[in-house]
Enzyme design. Structure first.
Site, PDB file in Angstrom:
ATOM      1  N   GLU A  98     -14.438  -1.517  30.676  1.00  0.00           N
ATOM      2  CA  GLU A  98     -14.160  -0.389  29.772  1.00  0.00           C
ATOM      3  C   GLU A  98     -12.976   0.386  30.340  1.00  0.00           C
ATOM      4  O   GLU A  98     -13.078   0.985  31.410  1.00  0.00           O
ATOM      5  CB  GLU A  98     -15.379   0.528  29.691  1.00  0.00           C
ATOM      6  CG  GLU A  98     -15.304   1.591  28.635  1.00  0.00           C
ATOM      7  CD  GLU A  98     -15.725   1.112  27.260  1.00  0.00           C
ATOM      8  OE1 GLU A  98     -15.013   1.413  26.289  1.00  0.00           O
ATOM      9  OE2 GLU A  98     -16.784   0.448  27.160  1.00  0.00           O
ATOM     10  N   HIS A 135     -13.284  -3.904  26.645  1.00  0.00           N
ATOM     11  CA  HIS A 135     -13.380  -2.755  25.748  1.00  0.00           C
ATOM     12  C   HIS A 135     -12.378  -1.683  26.134  1.00  0.00           C
ATOM     13  O   HIS A 135     -11.981  -1.564  27.294  1.00  0.00           O
ATOM     14  CB  HIS A 135     -14.785  -2.148  25.805  1.00  0.00           C
ATOM     15  CG  HIS A 135     -15.847  -3.002  25.195  1.00  0.00           C
ATOM     16  ND1 HIS A 135     -16.289  -2.845  23.901  1.00  0.00           N
ATOM     17  CD2 HIS A 135     -16.555  -4.044  25.712  1.00  0.00           C
ATOM     18  CE1 HIS A 135     -17.225  -3.744  23.641  1.00  0.00           C
ATOM     19  NE2 HIS A 135     -17.401  -4.487  24.724  1.00  0.00           N
ATOM     20  N   HIS A 150     -15.156  -4.930  19.494  1.00  0.00           N
ATOM     21  CA  HIS A 150     -14.813  -3.853  18.568  1.00  0.00           C
ATOM     22  C   HIS A 150     -13.357  -4.075  18.159  1.00  0.00           C
ATOM     23  O   HIS A 150     -12.463  -4.102  19.010  1.00  0.00           O
ATOM     24  CB  HIS A 150     -15.005  -2.490  19.222  1.00  0.00           C
ATOM     25  CG  HIS A 150     -16.429  -2.211  19.602  1.00  0.00           C
ATOM     26  ND1 HIS A 150     -16.798  -1.731  20.837  1.00  0.00           N
ATOM     27  CD2 HIS A 150     -17.576  -2.369  18.894  1.00  0.00           C
ATOM     28  CE1 HIS A 150     -18.117  -1.591  20.877  1.00  0.00           C
ATOM     29  NE2 HIS A 150     -18.610  -1.981  19.725  1.00  0.00           N
ATOM     30  N   GLU A 161     -10.199  -1.950  19.406  1.00  0.00           N
ATOM     31  CA  GLU A 161      -9.961  -1.770  20.846  1.00  0.00           C
ATOM     32  C   GLU A 161      -9.003  -2.886  21.272  1.00  0.00           C
ATOM     33  O   GLU A 161      -9.425  -4.004  21.578  1.00  0.00           O
ATOM     34  CB  GLU A 161     -11.288  -1.782  21.598  1.00  0.00           C
ATOM     35  CG  GLU A 161     -12.192  -0.629  21.161  1.00  0.00           C
ATOM     36  CD  GLU A 161     -13.579  -0.652  21.795  1.00  0.00           C
ATOM     37  OE1 GLU A 161     -13.826  -1.509  22.687  1.00  0.00           O
ATOM     38  OE2 GLU A 161     -14.420   0.178  21.399  1.00  0.00           O
ATOM     39  N   TYR A 170     -18.211   7.388  19.243  1.00  0.00           N
ATOM     40  CA  TYR A 170     -19.596   7.835  19.387  1.00  0.00           C
ATOM     41  C   TYR A 170     -19.940   9.054  18.543  1.00  0.00           C
ATOM     42  O   TYR A 170     -21.060   9.560  18.614  1.00  0.00           O
ATOM     43  CB  TYR A 170     -19.909   8.098  20.864  1.00  0.00           C
ATOM     44  CG  TYR A 170     -20.004   6.829  21.693  1.00  0.00           C
ATOM     45  CD1 TYR A 170     -20.030   5.584  21.083  1.00  0.00           C
ATOM     46  CD2 TYR A 170     -20.059   6.874  23.080  1.00  0.00           C
ATOM     47  CE1 TYR A 170     -20.101   4.425  21.828  1.00  0.00           C
ATOM     48  CE2 TYR A 170     -20.153   5.711  23.835  1.00  0.00           C
ATOM     49  CZ  TYR A 170     -20.162   4.492  23.205  1.00  0.00           C
ATOM     50  OH  TYR A 170     -20.251   3.339  23.940  1.00  0.00           O
ATOM     51  N   ASN A 206     -21.879  -4.926  19.316  1.00  0.00           N
ATOM     52  CA  ASN A 206     -22.303  -4.730  20.707  1.00  0.00           C
ATOM     53  C   ASN A 206     -23.694  -4.103  20.816  1.00  0.00           C
ATOM     54  O   ASN A 206     -24.064  -3.604  21.884  1.00  0.00           O
ATOM     55  CB  ASN A 206     -21.291  -3.842  21.438  1.00  0.00           C
ATOM     56  CG  ASN A 206     -21.241  -4.114  22.926  1.00  0.00           C
ATOM     57  OD1 ASN A 206     -21.389  -5.256  23.363  1.00  0.00           O
ATOM     58  ND2 ASN A 206     -21.032  -3.071  23.722  1.00  0.00           N
ATOM     59  N   ARG A 207     -24.463  -4.140  19.743  1.00  0.00           N
ATOM     60  CA  ARG A 207     -25.822  -3.589  19.753  1.00  0.00           C
ATOM     61  C   ARG A 207     -26.847  -4.544  19.153  1.00  0.00           C
ATOM     62  O   ARG A 207     -28.018  -4.178  19.027  1.00  0.00           O
ATOM     63  CB  ARG A 207     -25.875  -2.265  18.958  1.00  0.00           C
ATOM     64  CG  ARG A 207     -24.959  -1.144  19.448  1.00  0.00           C
ATOM     65  CD  ARG A 207     -25.338  -0.640  20.808  1.00  0.00           C
ATOM     66  NE  ARG A 207     -24.589   0.551  21.201  1.00  0.00           N
ATOM     67  CZ  ARG A 207     -23.375   0.539  21.734  1.00  0.00           C
ATOM     68  NH1 ARG A 207     -22.749  -0.610  21.913  1.00  0.00           N
ATOM     69  NH2 ARG A 207     -22.780   1.673  22.096  1.00  0.00           N
ATOM     70  N   TYR A 220     -28.769  -1.025  25.723  1.00  0.00           N
ATOM     71  CA  TYR A 220     -28.611  -1.678  24.429  1.00  0.00           C
ATOM     72  C   TYR A 220     -28.241  -3.146  24.627  1.00  0.00           C
ATOM     73  O   TYR A 220     -27.811  -3.566  25.704  1.00  0.00           O
ATOM     74  CB  TYR A 220     -27.564  -0.959  23.584  1.00  0.00           C
ATOM     75  CG  TYR A 220     -26.284  -0.613  24.307  1.00  0.00           C
ATOM     76  CD1 TYR A 220     -25.188  -1.463  24.283  1.00  0.00           C
ATOM     77  CD2 TYR A 220     -26.161   0.592  25.018  1.00  0.00           C
ATOM     78  CE1 TYR A 220     -24.014  -1.146  24.934  1.00  0.00           C
ATOM     79  CE2 TYR A 220     -24.988   0.921  25.679  1.00  0.00           C
ATOM     80  CZ  TYR A 220     -23.916   0.047  25.633  1.00  0.00           C
ATOM     81  OH  TYR A 220     -22.755   0.358  26.290  1.00  0.00           O
TER      82      TYR A 220
END
Length: 314
Positions: free
Chosen positions: A179, A117, A22, A25, A289, A71-72, A165
């Protein structure tokens, strides 16, 4: 002499460290770019360690993604999708990454991928586990948690039939999500950077010690297992009608019981949690989100036990 409770695992030969999955980040972006210029800190004898920027276009623009969430999209459909002019940039990029570091589910895939992340939530330095039966990864997390103690290092298990995911790191034999927060998007914080850097150091130390032949006895760790995603209250037009309650804000990994406040409306009405048992929220009020209609994630505490492991060549 090796115990019968010890599994022989193949030695680790190739490790990748991903930053910029991302693009806003920045801790992972900052560290990976540094290690690309000066990688002495991440090198270990007999081990190939490759720092890599996964979404360079998003990094350049300092945004989460260009067309869709990188990431999906590491699922079979997207990885096998035909390349056309209108294919999303991140799907094309996923195929390129899978070609270099995979192929996913193959013997040629990288052994370990650390995917770095940041979160705007108060999650501290969290390790993300994808497979509750991966002895090697659980042993690594046990090692990292002990190395960081007394600092807390939660482990978040995303294994779920409906909620898991297809992550960027999932192409590796042993995927490791890192994370670290709270950190705003597009911002660097020294304390968050330091936490991430320490996690990678201890993770690489574990790999090195494992490759040297150390036997790791069976271990048990406490983890937080994903159970459900909770959306914000919304009106008939799909607009948010309440925000995270102050009592819940910044309380990631803390117990949430029936009757505890979770949302607050603009008119000052408190909406309480209704549940039969204690849960542990995380990704509370994560900025990224909102588009995914997720206010927080409910988890439960469970314990995982890994078998002892030892390198098969030791």
């Amino acid at each position: 002499m090796t115990s019968c409770n010890v599994v022989h695992e193949a030695p680790v030969q190739r490790v990748a460290i991903f930053g910029g999955t991302h693009g806003n980040e920045l801790s992972g972006v900052f560290l990976v770019k540094h290690w690309q210029e000066n990688g002495d800190e991440i090198q270990r004898t007999g081990l190939e360690v490759r720092p890599f920027i996964t979404n360079p276009r998003a990094v350049k623009k300092c945004i989460r993604y260009i067309d869709c969430d990188l990431n999906r999209v590491f699922d079979p459909d997207n990885l096998g999708r035909q390349i056309t002019e209108d294919i999303p940039y991140e799907v094309r990029r996923a195929q390129e990454i899978n070609h270099v570091f995979g192929p996913k589910y193959s013997n040629d895939a990288y052994d370990v991928i650390f995917d770095l992340h940041n979160t705007t939530s108060n999650m501290g330095g969290t390790l993300i586990l994808e497979n509750s039966r991966n002895n090697f990864t659980i042993q690594m997390f046990h090692y990292i948690k002990n190395a960081l103690a007394p600092e807390c290092c939660p482990v978040f298990l995303i294994e779920h039939p409906n909620l898991k995911y297809a992550t960027t790191r999932s192409i590796a034999k042993h995927p490791v999500g890192v994370e670290v927060g709270p950190q705003p998007q597009g911002v660097l914080r020294a304390d968050i950077l330091d936490k991430m850097r320490k996690i990678i150091k201890h993770g690489l130390d574990f790999v090195h010690i494992f490759n040297e032949g150390k036997e790791f006895p069976p271990c048990t760790i406490e983890i937080y297992k994903i159970m459900e995603k909770v959306d914000y209250p919304r009106n008939k037009n799909g607009e948010i009608t309440a925000v995270i309650h102050p009592s819940l804000q910044d309380q990631d990994w803390q117990p949430l019981n029936n009757g505890d406040p979770i949302f607050l409306t603009i008119d000052g009405e408190t909406i309480n949690y209704e549940g039969d048992s204690t849960v542990y929220p995380t990704f509370v009020n994560e900025a990224a989100y909102y588009e995914k209609k997720q206010a927080f994630v409910k988890t439960v505490k469970v314990k995982l036990t890994a078998k002892g492991i030892r390198s098969s060549l030791s």
